[in-house]
Design a protein around this motif. Structure first.
Motif, PDB file in Angstrom:
ATOM      1  N   SER A  87      12.223  11.141 -13.311  1.00  0.00           N
ATOM      2  CA  SER A  87      13.298  12.495 -12.880  1.00  0.00           C
ATOM      3  C   SER A  87      14.443  12.918 -12.003  1.00  0.00           C
ATOM      4  O   SER A  87      14.303  13.078 -10.889  1.00  0.00           O
ATOM      5  N   SER A  88      15.384  11.475 -12.318  1.00  0.00           N
ATOM      6  CA  SER A  88      16.638  11.410 -11.036  1.00  0.00           C
ATOM      7  C   SER A  88      16.505  10.866  -9.761  1.00  0.00           C
ATOM      8  O   SER A  88      17.040  11.113  -8.943  1.00  0.00           O
ATOM      9  N   THR A  89      15.065  10.769  -9.622  1.00  0.00           N
ATOM     10  CA  THR A  89      14.463  10.280  -7.905  1.00  0.00           C
ATOM     11  C   THR A  89      13.786   8.992  -8.255  1.00  0.00           C
ATOM     12  O   THR A  89      13.159   8.465  -8.729  1.00  0.00           O
ATOM     13  N   MET A  90      15.089   7.948  -7.168  1.00  0.00           N
ATOM     14  CA  MET A  90      13.849   6.199  -7.217  1.00  0.00           C
ATOM     15  C   MET A  90      13.142   6.716  -6.204  1.00  0.00           C
ATOM     16  O   MET A  90      13.738   7.306  -4.830  1.00  0.00           O
ATOM     17  N   ARG A  91      12.157   6.099  -6.146  1.00  0.00           N
ATOM     18  CA  ARG A  91      10.976   5.745  -5.071  1.00  0.00           C
ATOM     19  C   ARG A  91      11.097   4.346  -5.004  1.00  0.00           C
ATOM     20  O   ARG A  91      10.498   3.592  -5.515  1.00  0.00           O
ATOM     21  N   LEU A  92      10.929   3.955  -3.294  1.00  0.00           N
ATOM     22  CA  LEU A  92      10.224   2.522  -3.924  1.00  0.00           C
ATOM     23  C   LEU A  92       9.425   2.242  -2.567  1.00  0.00           C
ATOM     24  O   LEU A  92       9.353   3.339  -1.684  1.00  0.00           O
ATOM     25  N   GLU A  93       7.974   0.980  -3.068  1.00  0.00           N
ATOM     26  CA  GLU A  93       6.920   0.632  -2.129  1.00  0.00           C
ATOM     27  C   GLU A  93       7.427  -1.124  -1.810  1.00  0.00           C
ATOM     28  O   GLU A  93       8.119  -1.504  -2.436  1.00  0.00           O
ATOM     29  N   VAL A  94       7.546  -0.826  -0.465  1.00  0.00           N
ATOM     30  CA  VAL A  94       6.747  -2.392  -0.047  1.00  0.00           C
ATOM     31  C   VAL A  94       5.693  -2.804   0.196  1.00  0.00           C
ATOM     32  O   VAL A  94       4.912  -1.552   1.635  1.00  0.00           O
ATOM     33  N   TYR A  95       4.972  -3.319   0.171  1.00  0.00           N
ATOM     34  CA  TYR A  95       3.810  -3.894   0.818  1.00  0.00           C
ATOM     35  C   TYR A  95       3.429  -4.918   1.115  1.00  0.00           C
ATOM     36  O   TYR A  95       4.545  -6.046   2.186  1.00  0.00           O
ATOM     37  N   ARG A  96       2.078  -5.011   2.221  1.00  0.00           N
ATOM     38  CA  ARG A  96       2.194  -5.470   3.983  1.00  0.00           C
ATOM     39  C   ARG A  96       2.501  -7.214   2.966  1.00  0.00           C
ATOM     40  O   ARG A  96       2.052  -7.634   2.111  1.00  0.00           O
ATOM     41  N   GLU A  97       2.792  -8.252   4.205  1.00  0.00           N
ATOM     42  CA  GLU A  97       1.915  -9.748   4.322  1.00  0.00           C
ATOM     43  C   GLU A  97       0.895  -9.656   3.941  1.00  0.00           C
ATOM     44  O   GLU A  97       0.326  -8.797   4.195  1.00  0.00           O
ATOM     45  N   GLY A  98       0.900 -10.070   2.854  1.00  0.00           N
ATOM     46  CA  GLY A  98      -0.705 -11.404   2.226  1.00  0.00           C
ATOM     47  C   GLY A  98      -1.290  -9.892   1.793  1.00  0.00           C
ATOM     48  O   GLY A  98      -2.661 -10.121   1.321  1.00  0.00           O
ATOM     49  N   ALA A  99      -0.671  -8.898   1.012  1.00  0.00           N
ATOM     50  CA  ALA A  99      -1.706  -7.900  -0.506  1.00  0.00           C
ATOM     51  C   ALA A  99      -2.393  -9.048  -1.163  1.00  0.00           C
ATOM     52  O   ALA A  99      -1.086  -9.463  -1.267  1.00  0.00           O
ATOM     53  N   ASP A 100      -2.803  -8.099  -2.009  1.00  0.00           N
ATOM     54  CA  ASP A 100      -3.283  -8.974  -2.959  1.00  0.00           C
ATOM     55  C   ASP A 100      -2.077  -9.028  -4.036  1.00  0.00           C
ATOM     56  O   ASP A 100      -1.762  -7.988  -4.454  1.00  0.00           O
ATOM     57  N   GLU A 101      -2.071 -10.482  -4.767  1.00  0.00           N
ATOM     58  CA  GLU A 101      -0.437 -10.517  -5.069  1.00  0.00           C
ATOM     59  C   GLU A 101      -0.303 -10.230  -6.218  1.00  0.00           C
ATOM     60  O   GLU A 101       0.257  -9.336  -6.895  1.00  0.00           O
ATOM     61  N   ALA A 102      -1.367 -10.050  -7.098  1.00  0.00           N
ATOM     62  CA  ALA A 102      -1.971  -9.387  -8.659  1.00  0.00           C
ATOM     63  C   ALA A 102      -2.109  -7.945  -8.271  1.00  0.00           C
ATOM     64  O   ALA A 102      -1.412  -7.150  -9.888  1.00  0.00           O
ATOM     65  N   LEU A 103      -2.449  -7.702  -7.817  1.00  0.00           N
ATOM     66  CA  LEU A 103      -2.899  -5.732  -7.851  1.00  0.00           C
ATOM     67  C   LEU A 103      -2.522  -5.344  -6.648  1.00  0.00           C
ATOM     68  O   LEU A 103      -3.689  -4.989  -5.783  1.00  0.00           O
ATOM     69  N   PRO A 104      -1.976  -5.396  -5.772  1.00  0.00           N
ATOM     70  CA  PRO A 104      -1.296  -4.086  -4.143  1.00  0.00           C
ATOM     71  C   PRO A 104      -2.404  -2.725  -4.747  1.00  0.00           C
ATOM     72  O   PRO A 104      -2.658  -2.189  -5.014  1.00  0.00           O
ATOM     73  N   ALA A 105      -3.369  -2.843  -3.190  1.00  0.00           N
ATOM     74  CA  ALA A 105      -3.967  -1.680  -3.567  1.00  0.00           C
ATOM     75  C   ALA A 105      -3.237  -0.285  -2.225  1.00  0.00           C
ATOM     76  O   ALA A 105      -1.933  -0.929  -1.381  1.00  0.00           O
ATOM     77  N   PRO A 106      -3.131   0.751  -2.522  1.00  0.00           N
ATOM     78  CA  PRO A 106      -2.351   2.205  -1.737  1.00  0.00           C
ATOM     79  C   PRO A 106      -2.798   1.949  -0.069  1.00  0.00           C
ATOM     80  O   PRO A 106      -1.151   1.354   0.202  1.00  0.00           O
TER      81      PRO A 106
END
Length: 99
Positions: free
Chosen positions: A21-40
């Motif tokens: 809906s015309s909005t971009m949202r970006l998330e950056v994950y902490r160092e050491g986050a699960d490589e395959a599937l970061p959690a919230p």
């Protein structure tokens, strides 16, 4: 208008973005986050902005907007992206894992 993607920051942390809906949202994950599937709880920073008349098929423009958001990211949680990002990373992991 919808788009989504993921990558890594200059220091190696994972990032993910979504346009909806015309909005971009970006998330950056902490160092050491699960490589395959970061959690919230792995989200260390977020940023969002309007996409205006950005052509989502223009990789240069899309990349520039992601870089701008990365520079503006502030500490926050990833509750808005978690389902989409987790689903995409899970699909990628299943494809790469099968190769």
């Amino acid at each position: 208008m919808h788009a989504a993607g993921y990558g890594h920051t200059g220091d190696g942390r994972q990032l993910a973005f979504r346009v909806r809906s015309s909005t971009m949202r970006l998330e950056v994950y902490r160092e050491g986050a699960d490589e395959a599937l970061p959690a919230p709880e792995d989200v260390s920073a977020t940023a969002s902005t309007g996409t205006g008349d950005l052509d989502l098929e223009d990789e240069v423009g899309l990349s520039a907007l992601v870089r701008d958001l990365l520079a503006a990211a502030q500490p926050g949680d990833g509750s808005l992206l978690q389902d989409t990002v987790r689903a995409q990373l899970s699909r990628l992991d299943s494809v790469v894992g099968d190769g």
